[in-house]
Design a protein around this motif. Structure first.
Motif, PDB file in Angstrom:
ATOM      1  N   UNK A  19      10.300   8.212  -2.095  1.00  0.00           N
ATOM      2  CA  UNK A  19       8.805   7.186  -2.028  1.00  0.00           C
ATOM      3  C   UNK A  19      10.163   6.048  -1.070  1.00  0.00           C
ATOM      4  N   UNK A  61      -4.858   1.279   7.086  1.00  0.00           N
ATOM      5  CA  UNK A  61      -3.467   2.283   7.040  1.00  0.00           C
ATOM      6  C   UNK A  61      -2.951   2.136   8.647  1.00  0.00           C
ATOM      7  N   UNK A  91       0.475  -1.448  -0.139  1.00  0.00           N
ATOM      8  CA  UNK A  91       0.032  -0.080  -0.181  1.00  0.00           C
ATOM      9  C   UNK A  91       0.786   1.660  -0.104  1.00  0.00           C
ATOM     10  N   UNK A  92       1.748   1.358   0.486  1.00  0.00           N
ATOM     11  CA  UNK A  92       2.809   2.384   0.568  1.00  0.00           C
ATOM     12  C   UNK A  92       3.666   2.519  -1.407  1.00  0.00           C
ATOM     13  N   UNK A 146      -2.825   8.761  -2.827  1.00  0.00           N
ATOM     14  CA  UNK A 146      -3.678   7.479  -2.253  1.00  0.00           C
ATOM     15  C   UNK A 146      -3.373   6.334  -1.851  1.00  0.00           C
ATOM     16  N   UNK A 147      -3.542   5.561  -1.106  1.00  0.00           N
ATOM     17  CA  UNK A 147      -3.359   3.894  -0.583  1.00  0.00           C
ATOM     18  C   UNK A 147      -3.744   2.770  -1.674  1.00  0.00           C
ATOM     19  N   UNK A 196       6.634   9.333   1.687  1.00  0.00           N
ATOM     20  CA  UNK A 196       5.834   8.966   0.465  1.00  0.00           C
ATOM     21  C   UNK A 196       4.309   8.065   0.738  1.00  0.00           C
ATOM     22  N   UNK A 197       3.633   8.784   2.367  1.00  0.00           N
ATOM     23  CA  UNK A 197       2.247   7.837   2.588  1.00  0.00           C
ATOM     24  C   UNK A 197       1.258   9.048   2.342  1.00  0.00           C
ATOM     25  N   UNK A 198       1.033   9.015   1.711  1.00  0.00           N
ATOM     26  CA  UNK A 198      -0.754  10.271   1.350  1.00  0.00           C
ATOM     27  C   UNK A 198      -1.789   8.847   2.004  1.00  0.00           C
ATOM     28  N   UNK A 199      -2.168   9.095   2.893  1.00  0.00           N
ATOM     29  CA  UNK A 199      -3.297   8.935   3.562  1.00  0.00           C
ATOM     30  C   UNK A 199      -4.926   8.842   3.333  1.00  0.00           C
ATOM     31  N   UNK A 237      -0.355   0.034   8.294  1.00  0.00           N
ATOM     32  CA  UNK A 237       0.608   0.324   7.238  1.00  0.00           C
ATOM     33  C   UNK A 237       1.751   1.369   7.855  1.00  0.00           C
ATOM     34  N   UNK A 253       4.868   5.495  -4.240  1.00  0.00           N
ATOM     35  CA  UNK A 253       4.709   6.572  -4.848  1.00  0.00           C
ATOM     36  C   UNK A 253       3.341   7.703  -5.286  1.00  0.00           C
ATOM     37  N   UNK A 254       2.177   6.953  -5.341  1.00  0.00           N
ATOM     38  CA  UNK A 254       1.030   7.264  -6.301  1.00  0.00           C
ATOM     39  C   UNK A 254       0.602   7.834  -5.081  1.00  0.00           C
TER      40      UNK A 254
END
Lengths: 406, 347
Positions: B58, B76, A43-44, A49-50, B29-32, B79, A46-47
């Motif tokens: 990344x 999440x 899930x982590x 949202x996950x 990079x952890x766009x939650x 994670x 570089x985009x």
């Protein structure tokens, strides 16, 4: 090439047990017995949202992809059942924050359909401008994320530079960069003055000018074309079968746009074209959205030049400034089910509100966001491609998990 | 090893290391959640966060800062913890947005976790979403903390004295009125001028009760055992995809209403028509046959409903959780699962 079968007992790695895979153990064992691998993407990643993709590969050819969504599932549907109708407006914007006006519009139109509220012309035009600004913003956002995915940092910087103009327009019109909550049942919150509209009109030309340099750097860049063309092809039949929506459906050659099929707001009175393409590959999906941006710019200009005079909110509601909560807190919809379709930036957005006719909260609210609808088509497009193309296909769909998971 | 760490941190190289860390805060990079859009703006050309030495990267192994962007869900949270554990020392966490502070707009959701319960947090940035300026200010504040050794508020507010006896002009009447015995009517007939709809209704009458509920909307009620045959009939008429699968829970009537919203892409005149194919099933034994082999587009929507309502779609190959985390509550969208209530100050 000829395949040689080696009969070596292979056991799935022990680590897979601690990763909370939503798939049965037999599937994992079966994969490894057939000399294939499971690759976990995310899930982590570089985009934006996950989500996790469980990719089954043979060599580096993708055989099957199982999505593991829900990393951004924020229980919007349940919370909406516990809030007043008017308190839900900020809530429904949150799933897709850069596309807030379209989500806001879909929800408010469901209320208006239930209560038979006529929206004045001026409010319709202001709403159309907001919706189109958000559409441009979302397409630029997705282009930037696509650039990140295929490793093109300049391609990330340019759309975000243009997006600043969109944010500035939204700030001037509504007061917020992203979540404006500007559209309320019956119209909009405030009138927008001539000077602001003039600024937005000029901004559309600035956006167009900057898009030209973005086109030179990214859109027409041979490396970008090489990464995206003939990758992740969805034929017309497949796109229909798997229920793909929005620009991704139009990229496969289906002329379907909710703004035309079931016109709302001011779209019927304006002249614009549905953008379609026939290839159905990654580049077509990207190009449809690029061309939609120029259509949206033209819609905004038409709205501003032909902006009618009149009230910004329906007479059935009356003046909302100063007594906002007084007007809207006690909304009770008549019993029944109300469904609206809206063309959000990424595709068809469906809102269903079920009311029992007595409570001033929705009995049930259902949001089906475009991301959730095209997820199946996205998974099918990945089959048979190389693992290295996964990012390019992901980017070409502009998949945004917060929107899909809600 | 410990001696070495001690030397690097506190020896003659200490100040150099501190200085280096200060100007190279690399957020992973952890766009939650949705605040990520503002984060992207903060590091794009408009605000250019790189000028203070921070740039998203990344891979967690080579970063030393997590910026948690908004809501953390149960899935999440795991994670977030794994990512935090992967990062080398020293590591910091900044939480962005109201959701990360105390839940924000989603505070009583069933799937939310507070980030401060998962990882140690250095700074909170309030806002929904916070502006890029606020985010950069948070990173700046962390740098100042690295310099001085103590965390400080970046803003301070002057104290406002409460005036007694003064009331707002209009008190908000935010009282929720929830009906105790709600009556759910899905198909309420409405008179509209719509020729095509009337023709379609005539054709669909053989399957079940078909009524026009609004322009372009037809509700078709069928028995659960006739659901599949009705769907096949609709497919033959030219309807080719499902736009939504919905379940409405009616506990005091002891039933679930399962709805399929079916529409068409391939036949031009049927494009605007939305058919609500629904059927009622018992609440005690919530089972209904799946339509995912007739309309593949219904597949994921059915899985979602299976998660949220505990309705079993017989024939859908997927078993187990799809959208929800393994530790999330069972069937949270049923009416008997209650969320914590808000308290209105105006009452």
């Amino acid at each position: 090439m000829k395949e040689f079968h080696l009969d070596i007992p292979v056991e799935p790695p022990k680590e897979l047990e601690s990763l909370f895979l939503p798939i049965p153990r037999e599937y994992v064992e079966d994969t490894y017995r057939k000399d294939e691998f499971l690759v976990l993407v995310g899930p982590q990643h570089p985009g934006s949202g996950h989500m996790r993709l469980i990719v089954r590969v043979k060599g580096d050819i993708i055989q099957e992809v199982i999505p593991d969504p829900g990393y951004v599932h924020r229980c919007v549907e349940k919370i909406a059942e516990n809030r007043l109708y008017i308190q839900n407006i900020p809530l429904v914007e949150r799933p897709s924050i850069m596309d807030s006006a379209n989500f806001n519009l879909g929800y408010v139109r469901a209320i208006e359909a239930a209560m038979d509220i006529e929206v004045p012309e001026r409010a319709k035009f202001i709403r159309t401008i907001l919706a189109e600004l958000c559409r441009i913003g979302t397409h630029l956002y997705d282009a930037a994320i696509l650039a990140v995915f295929i490793g093109h940092t300049t391609g990330f910087m340019y759309p975000f530079g243009i997006r600043e103009l969109i944010c500035e327009s939204l700030v001037r019109m509504t007061g917020a960069r992203f979540t404006s909550s500007f559209i309320v049942p019956g119209g909009v919150r405030r009138d927008v003055d001539e000077k602001t509209l003039r600024w937005v009109y000029d901004a559309t030309f600035a956006i167009e000018k900057r898009l030209k340099s973005f086109e030179r750097i990214f859109i027409k860049n041979p490396t970008v074309i090489a990464r995206l063309r003939d990758v992740g092809v969805l034929s017309k039949e497949e796109a229909i079968k798997f229920g793909v929506v929005g620009p991704f459906l139009r990229a496969s050659g289906v002329e379907y746009d909710t703004r035309v099929v079931e016109p709302y707001e001011a779209y019927e009175e304006l002249t614009w074209d549905i953008v379609t393409a026939d290839e159905g590959d990654g580049y077509a999906r990207f190009m449809v959205r690029v061309n939609e941006v120029s259509q949206s710019l033209s819609i905004i200009r038409q709205c501003i030049t032909s902006m009618p005079d009149g009230s910004y909110i329906s007479e059935q509601i009356g003046e909302v400034r100063g007594n906002f909560f007084d007007k809207f807190a006690d909304i009770v919809l008549p019993a029944g089910e109300y469904t609206t379709l809206t063309e959000a930036a990424r595709g068809t957005l469906l809102f269903t509100i079920v009311s029992d006719g007595e409570s001033n909260v929705p009995y049930r609210m259902r949001i089906v966001s475009p991301g959730w609808l095209y997820l199946r088509g996205f998974m099918e497009a990945l089959k048979g491609e190389r693992l290295a193309d996964l990012q390019a296909i992901y980017g070409s769909f502009g998949y945004f998990p917060p929107e899909a998971d809600r | 090893m410990e001696e070495f760490t001690k030397f690097v941190r506190g020896g003659i190289l200490g100040p150099i290391k501190k200085w280096g860390t200060k100007w190279s805060l690399w957020p992973v990079h952890l766009v939650t959640a949705c605040c990520g859009a503002e984060l992207a703006h903060a590091f794009a050309c408009g605000y250019d966060g790189e000028r203070i030495g921070a740039l998203n990267y990344g891979i967690a192994r080579q970063t030393n800062l997590i910026i948690v962007e908004g809501a953390i869900t149960r899935k999440m949270a795991r994670v977030l913890r794994i990512t935090w554990e992967q990062m080398p020392d020293p590591k910091f966490v900044i939480v962005m947005g109201a959701c990360g502070l105390n839940g924000g707009i989603f505070w009583n959701g069933y799937n939310l976790v507070k980030p401060s319960e998962v990882v140690p947090v250095e700074f909170f940035i309030p806002g929904c979403p916070p502006t890029p300026e606020a985010l950069l200010r948070g990173i700046r504040q962390l740098q100042i903390k690295l310099d001085k050794g103590v965390a400080e508020n970046s803003v301070s507010f002057s104290e406002v004295k409460a005036e007694k006896g003064k009331k707002p002009r209009i008190l908000p009447r935010g009282v929720k009125k929830v009906s105790l015995a709600p009556c759910i009517v899905i198909a309420r007939e409405k008179e509209v001028e719509w020729e095509l709809g009337k023709n379609l209704c005539e054709k669909l009458k053989v399957l079940g009760r078909a009524v026009i509920t609004a322009r372009n909307r037809i509700a078709l009620k069928v028995d659960p055992d006739k659901l599949r045959s009705s769907a096949m009939k609709l497919r033959d008429l030219g309807f080719d995809h499902v736009k939504s699968v919905n379940v409405v829970d009616a506990p005091n009537e002891g039933k679930f209403i399962v709805e399929y919203w079916i529409s068409s892409y391939s036949v031009k005149e049927l494009m605007p028509v939305l058919i609500n194919l629904h059927s009622e099933i018992s609440r005690r034994e919530p089972k209904i046959s799946s339509l995912s082999d007739i309309f593949p587009s219904a597949d994921y929507l059915e899985r979602e409903m299976q998660d949220l309502f505990g309705v079993e779609f017989v024939g859908n190959p997927w078993k187990g959780r799809f959208l929800l985390a393994p530790d999330a509550p069972e069937a949270p969208l049923r009416k008997d699962f209650k969320l914590q209530e808000e308290v209105y100050v105006g009452d």
